[in-house]
Design a protein around this motif. Structure first.
Motif, PDB file in Angstrom:
ATOM      1  N   ALA A   1       0.967  -1.321   0.086  1.00  0.00           N
ATOM      2  CA  ALA A   1       0.124  -0.082   0.004  1.00  0.00           C
ATOM      3  C   ALA A   1       0.821   1.178  -0.009  1.00  0.00           C
ATOM      4  O   ALA A   1       1.984   1.113   0.556  1.00  0.00           O
ATOM      5  CB  ALA A   1      -0.955   0.024   1.253  1.00  0.00           C
ATOM      6  N   SER A   2       0.477   2.082  -0.584  1.00  0.00           N
ATOM      7  CA  SER A   2       1.021   3.608  -0.665  1.00  0.00           C
ATOM      8  C   SER A   2      -0.077   4.753  -0.799  1.00  0.00           C
ATOM      9  O   SER A   2      -1.154   4.514  -1.313  1.00  0.00           O
ATOM     10  CB  SER A   2       2.060   3.804  -1.665  1.00  0.00           C
ATOM     11  OG  SER A   2       1.556   3.540  -3.155  1.00  0.00           O
ATOM     12  N   GLY A   3       0.293   5.985  -0.557  1.00  0.00           N
ATOM     13  CA  GLY A   3      -0.570   6.755  -0.912  1.00  0.00           C
ATOM     14  C   GLY A   3      -1.463   7.525   0.480  1.00  0.00           C
ATOM     15  O   GLY A   3      -2.212   8.386   0.232  1.00  0.00           O
ATOM     16  N   PHE A   4      -1.400   6.574   1.540  1.00  0.00           N
ATOM     17  CA  PHE A   4      -2.382   7.092   2.712  1.00  0.00           C
ATOM     18  C   PHE A   4      -1.457   6.673   3.950  1.00  0.00           C
ATOM     19  O   PHE A   4      -0.580   5.866   3.790  1.00  0.00           O
ATOM     20  CB  PHE A   4      -3.624   6.237   2.520  1.00  0.00           C
ATOM     21  CG  PHE A   4      -3.780   4.925   2.332  1.00  0.00           C
ATOM     22  CD1 PHE A   4      -3.320   4.220   1.109  1.00  0.00           C
ATOM     23  CD2 PHE A   4      -4.055   4.152   3.590  1.00  0.00           C
ATOM     24  CE1 PHE A   4      -3.355   2.799   1.141  1.00  0.00           C
ATOM     25  CE2 PHE A   4      -3.988   2.576   3.346  1.00  0.00           C
ATOM     26  CZ  PHE A   4      -3.662   2.017   2.114  1.00  0.00           C
ATOM     27  N   THR A   5      -2.194   6.933   5.164  1.00  0.00           N
ATOM     28  CA  THR A   5      -1.423   6.525   6.162  1.00  0.00           C
ATOM     29  C   THR A   5      -2.093   4.992   6.730  1.00  0.00           C
ATOM     30  O   THR A   5      -3.195   4.870   7.359  1.00  0.00           O
ATOM     31  CB  THR A   5      -2.183   7.316   7.515  1.00  0.00           C
ATOM     32  OG1 THR A   5      -1.657   8.801   7.147  1.00  0.00           O
ATOM     33  CG2 THR A   5      -1.413   7.065   8.958  1.00  0.00           C
TER      34      THR A   5
END
Length: 124
Positions: A24-28
């Protein structure tokens, strides 16, 4: 931009094992519950397993209990699905999905963010 990328699918014989990963990437990441879902040809997408955002409690569908294990590594922004004792009926495209919640759910409609999927084929 939320991005989920599945990997680890492939062809395996009945009784075999695979480990799927969802990067995952682009968010906490630690604020999001993550679910694994699957869709076989001609069938609706269904929930497989999910894991809470912070306490790592999990839920699984009855058809995968004792065979599949979901886990997450928040330091690596990755969720895993360890699949053992695979059966031909486990053949499907497997998707991971994310939702901004503490407690995960297995409902498809609960998740706004989805990966592109990875094919799992169980066949001799």
């Amino acid at each position: 931009q939320v991005l989920l990328v599945e990997s680890g699918g492939g062809l395996v014989q009945p009784g075999g094992s695979l480990r799927l990963s969802c990067a995952a990437s682009g968010f906490t990441f630690e604020n999001y519950a993550i679910g694994w879902f699957r869709q076989a040809p001609g069938k609706e997408r269904e929930g497989v397993s999910c894991i809470n955002s912070r306490d790592e409690n999990t839920r699984s569908a009855d058809f995968v209990k004792e065979r599949f294990t979901i886990s997450r590594d928040n330091a690596k922004n990755t969720v895993y699905l360890q699949m053992n004792s695979l059966k031909p009926e486990d053949t499907a495209v497997y998707y991971c999905a994310a939702v901004f919640l503490w407690f995960c759910k297995l409902g498809v409609d609960e998740y706004p963010y989805w990966g592109q999927g990875t094919q799992v084929t169980v066949s001799s």
